[in-house]
Scaffold this active site. Structure first.
Site, PDB file in Angstrom:
ATOM      1  N   LYS A  26      32.976  36.669  38.019  1.00 32.42           N
ATOM      2  CA  LYS A  26      33.221  38.267  37.960  1.00 32.42           C
ATOM      3  C   LYS A  26      32.937  38.830  36.731  1.00 32.42           C
ATOM      4  CE  LYS A  26      34.474  36.834  42.248  1.00 32.42           C
ATOM      5  NZ  LYS A  26      35.399  35.771  42.347  1.00 32.42           N
ATOM      6  N   ASP A  67      46.503  35.368  36.550  1.00 29.23           N
ATOM      7  CA  ASP A  67      45.075  35.341  36.908  1.00 29.23           C
ATOM      8  C   ASP A  67      44.576  36.707  36.660  1.00 29.23           C
ATOM      9  OD1 ASP A  67      42.402  35.826  38.187  1.00 29.23           O
ATOM     10  OD2 ASP A  67      43.128  34.710  40.020  1.00 29.23           O
ATOM     11  N   ARG A  96      31.754  15.467  31.955  1.00 29.53           N
ATOM     12  CA  ARG A  96      32.926  15.992  32.678  1.00 29.53           C
ATOM     13  C   ARG A  96      34.117  16.153  31.751  1.00 29.53           C
ATOM     14  NH1 ARG A  96      36.198  12.543  34.987  1.00 29.53           N
ATOM     15  NH2 ARG A  96      34.814  10.800  35.350  1.00 29.53           N
ATOM     16  N   TYR A 130      44.121  36.312  45.460  1.00 26.96           N
ATOM     17  CA  TYR A 130      42.679  35.745  46.160  1.00 26.96           C
ATOM     18  C   TYR A 130      42.879  34.772  47.399  1.00 26.96           C
ATOM     19  CZ  TYR A 130      38.035  33.633  46.888  1.00 26.96           C
ATOM     20  OH  TYR A 130      36.974  33.326  47.412  1.00 26.96           O
TER      21      TYR A 130
HETATM   22  N1  LCS Z   1      40.773  35.006  41.217  1.00 28.19           N
HETATM   23  C1  LCS Z   1      40.299  35.971  41.860  1.00 28.19           C
HETATM   24  C2  LCS Z   1      41.166  37.072  41.443  1.00 28.19           C
HETATM   25  C3  LCS Z   1      39.181  36.117  42.523  1.00 28.19           C
HETATM   26  O1  LCS Z   1      39.048  37.241  42.917  1.00 28.19           O
HETATM   27  C4  LCS Z   1      38.655  34.973  42.983  1.00 28.19           C
HETATM   28  C5  LCS Z   1      37.375  35.164  43.868  1.00 28.19           C
HETATM   29  C6  LCS Z   1      38.814  33.753  42.331  1.00 28.19           C
HETATM   30  C7  LCS Z   1      39.863  33.796  41.523  1.00 28.19           C
HETATM   31  C8  LCS Z   1      38.139  32.362  43.034  1.00 28.19           C
HETATM   32  O2  LCS Z   1      36.872  32.475  42.062  1.00 28.19           O
HETATM   33  P1  LCS Z   1      35.754  31.715  42.458  1.00 28.19           P
HETATM   34  O3  LCS Z   1      35.984  30.401  42.621  1.00 28.19           O
HETATM   35  O4  LCS Z   1      35.145  32.221  43.385  1.00 28.19           O
HETATM   36  O5  LCS Z   1      34.860  31.804  41.335  1.00 28.19           O
HETATM   37  N2  LCS Z   1      37.097  36.188  44.545  1.00 28.19           N
HETATM   38  C9  LCS Z   1      36.307  36.589  45.297  1.00 28.19           C
HETATM   39  C10 LCS Z   1      36.225  37.728  46.168  1.00 28.19           C
HETATM   40  O6  LCS Z   1      36.966  38.583  45.699  1.00 28.19           O
HETATM   41  N3  LCS Z   1      35.346  37.966  46.620  1.00 28.19           N
HETATM   42  O7  LCS Z   1      34.527  36.735  46.648  1.00 28.19           O
HETATM   43  C11 LCS Z   1      35.094  35.848  45.709  1.00 28.19           C
END
Ligand code: LCS
Length: 393
Positions: free
Chosen positions: A208, A183, A58, A111
């Site tokens: 992504k 971000d 961790r 998001y």
């Molecule tokens: N930042 C952005 C710009 C994102 O698009 C997402 C997730 C996150 C942070 C969060 O990341 P995660 O915890 O899911 O790894 N975006 C998503 C979307 O547009 N569709 O499903 C998830």
């Protein structure tokens, strides 16, 4: 290997990688929760920081460290912190940089859960938040208060594709004693390097583009300053937002092809954007590679290329968009983005469904908005699929 002066693709393959005693060509998975100390003194030295030995996964792990160092080098940062998810990265950053009685100014179109976490949860601990269109520096300046500590920007924004001027935000942050967090998920370090433009912290959902194969969820944070890095690592470790070693191995594997994947997806996206912009059923299209994007010039200065994300609306609004989504065969009707496969989704009822109607409208997340993440398939097939689905709308 020292990759500091090497090119981006060389860094993708070699940065942060260590040579093990067997000469492994790939990074071994250290699937161990804990690590043996050489002696009681060594254990004490590891905990006090005198020794750099691993203690507990961790806190840090050899496989995970490779990913962290690699991404930190790609972003030109001090060091990286891998997390269980993109939200793990965001929650660790919020916890590290905000306290009771303090205030954050954030892009309004972020998001959904990144906003929801502030509005629904951090608000319970007396952290205040204001959401503005960060594409307008006037709106940012008007939102800053004496207790503002963080300016949080997503650019291009999910899902409006609004672009925020990172260098201008960095100047505002410096003048007002704020930390600028970006971000960078929609771009990856291949297309945009926020720390070079003056940001203090950059984060990604590696789910992504960085991993790129729609097979794991993860996140990473990169800080420019060692003290800020320490604060964020502390919150990641104490929240337990860590990545797992096998997850890190998968991300390291996906990361190697980041540049060639993005180049190919972007090439496809440019072709798809040109097809859509002239289509009689399309009412509007927002893609940073088209001159019709309101911040086309800004995109050219801070992004290496327009990427592979776009939003559009059809004549006939939501009903038409729904019909399109129900009739595509090649594009997967699914949330997430940045993978090798083309994905289509409807933010107002899916990724951003948690936002109230008023906030959605103010942020430009209209009911007709359909979001497209273009993959690396043959572009003729993507266009043919869209064409037949549009004919049925
Ligand atoms: N930042 C952005 C710009 C994102 O698009 C997402 C997730 C996150 C942070 C969060 O990341 P995660 O915890 O899911 O790894 N975006 C998503 C979307 O547009 N569709 O499903 C998830």
């Amino acid at each position: 290997m020292n990759t500091k002066d090497k090119g981006f693709n060389t860094k993708l393959i070699h940065a942060g990688v260590f040579e093990d005693e067997f000469g492994s060509a790939t990074v071994p998975i250290y699937q161990s929760s804990t690590f043996r100390f050489k002696s009681a003194q060594d254990g004490a030295d590891c905990f006090s920081g005198k020794s750099k030995g691993f203690i507990y996964t961790r806190i840090a792990n050899p496989t995970i460290r490779v990913l962290e160092k690699n991404v930190a080098e790609l972003e030109n940062g001090y060091d990286g912190i891998a997390t269980s998810s993109g939200m793990g990265a965001i929650s660790s950053v919020y916890l590290a940089l905000l306290g009771a009685g303090q205030h954050i100014v954030s892009s309004d179109a972020v998001y959904g859960p990144a906003r929801g976490l502030l509005e629904q949860d951090f608000s319970r601990f007396n952290v205040e938040s204001t959401f503005v269109n960060t594409a307008s520096t006037d709106e940012i300046l008007a939102a800053i208060r004496p207790n503002t500590k963080v300016l949080y920007v997503e650019t291009p924004a999910n899902p409006t594709m609004n672009i925020t001027d990172i260098a201008a935000c960095a100047r505002i942050a410096r003048e007002n004693n704020l930390l600028l967090v970006v971000d960078n998920t929609f771009c990856s370090p291949y297309l945009q390097k926020p720390l070079d433009l003056g940001a203090d912290v950059v984060l990604h959902s590696v789910t992504k583009f960085i991993n790129g194969h729609a097979d794991i969820v993860g996140g990473v944070i990169i800080a420019k300053d060692p003290e800020i890095y320490k604060r964020i690592r502390h919150s990641m470790v104490y929240l337990g937002n860590n990545m797992d070693p096998t997850q890190a191995f998968m991300v390291i594997r996906g990361l190697k092809t980041l540049a060639i994947r993005i180049e190919r997806a972007q090439e496809n996206a440019i072709r798809v954007a040109h097809f859509l912009k002239d289509h009689p059923r399309v009412a509007w299209l927002k893609y940073p590679g088209l001159e019709s994007h309101p911040q086309f010039e800004l995109a050219k200065t801070q992004m290496r290329g327009p990427g592979s994300m776009m939003s559009f609306g059809l004549k006939g609004g939501y009903e038409a968009g729904r019909s399109l989504m129900d009739n595509v065969h090649l594009a997967l009707l699914a949330v997430s983005l940045g993978g090798v496969e083309t994905l289509i989704q409807h933010p107002a009822s899916m990724t951003h469904a948690g936002m109230n109607a008023e906030s959605k409208l103010a942020a430009g997340i209209t009911d007709d908005l359909v979001r497209f993440s273009i993959g690396i398939e043959d572009v003729e097939d993507i266009i043919e699929d869209l064409d037949q689905a549009l004919a049925k709308v």
